[in-house]
Design an enzyme around this catalytic site. Sequence first.
Site, mmCIF file in Angstrom:
data_model
loop_
_atom_site.group_PDB
_atom_site.id
_atom_site.type_symbol
_atom_site.label_atom_id
_atom_site.label_comp_id
_atom_site.label_asym_id
_atom_site.label_seq_id
_atom_site.Cartn_x
_atom_site.Cartn_y
_atom_site.Cartn_z
ATOM 1 N N THR A 27 -31.123 23.375 19.054
ATOM 2 C CA THR A 27 -31.273 24.201 20.254
ATOM 3 C C THR A 27 -30.491 25.482 20.056
ATOM 4 O OG1 THR A 27 -31.350 24.186 22.676
ATOM 5 C CG2 THR A 27 -29.362 23.279 21.666
ATOM 6 N N CYS B 25 -24.619 27.098 29.044
ATOM 7 C CA CYS B 25 -25.281 25.789 28.906
ATOM 8 C C CYS B 25 -24.489 24.913 27.936
ATOM 9 C CB CYS B 25 -26.698 25.952 28.367
ATOM 10 S SG CYS B 25 -27.806 26.882 29.444
ATOM 11 N N HIS C 12 -30.268 20.032 26.342
ATOM 12 C CA HIS C 12 -29.793 21.401 26.592
ATOM 13 C C HIS C 12 -29.598 21.525 28.097
ATOM 14 C CE1 HIS C 12 -30.056 25.882 25.426
ATOM 15 N NE2 HIS C 12 -29.677 25.838 26.694
#
Length: 161
Positions: free
Chosen positions: A22, A28, A45
């Site tokens: 990711t 995040c 994520h």
Amino acid sequence: MEIIKIGMADLGVAKPPSKLRTTGLGSCVGVVLYDHIHKIAGMAHVMLPESSLAKGGELTIGKYADTAIPHLIQLMVKAGAETRHTVAKLAGGAQMFAFLGNNDTMRIGPRNVEACKLALKDAHIKIVAEDTGGNCGRTIELDATNGILQIRTVNQGVKEV
């Protein structure tokens, strides 16, 4: 070898020789789970700490720590993993923007990290490595063959945990 891309508010599971990747982890948090006995890897994520922040009644499971982590565990168990052999690693949760005052709603990165840790604690999954905080973005890649998490941090290079 296949690289499975996990988008924002997304999650997925992989077996060797695949890898999970990711990008764009700012505030995040990338949560990775790995069962070293069965060699099953999972990644989420996570964008926000709590599903109570969902607007309009439509819930994206992978977006929130309190829904993404339990769902990722379910997917891994369905693939053959056992939680007693599963460990977690966290990356991201940066404070991407400076702000004035003590407004907690602006502390998204730290709040995401706290929420992920709580969800993992509730699931009895031990965190064995963490690269969180700071103010730089990250890209992570988890190798399902050995559970090594590669973390690329802007202006700081690459490290493995």
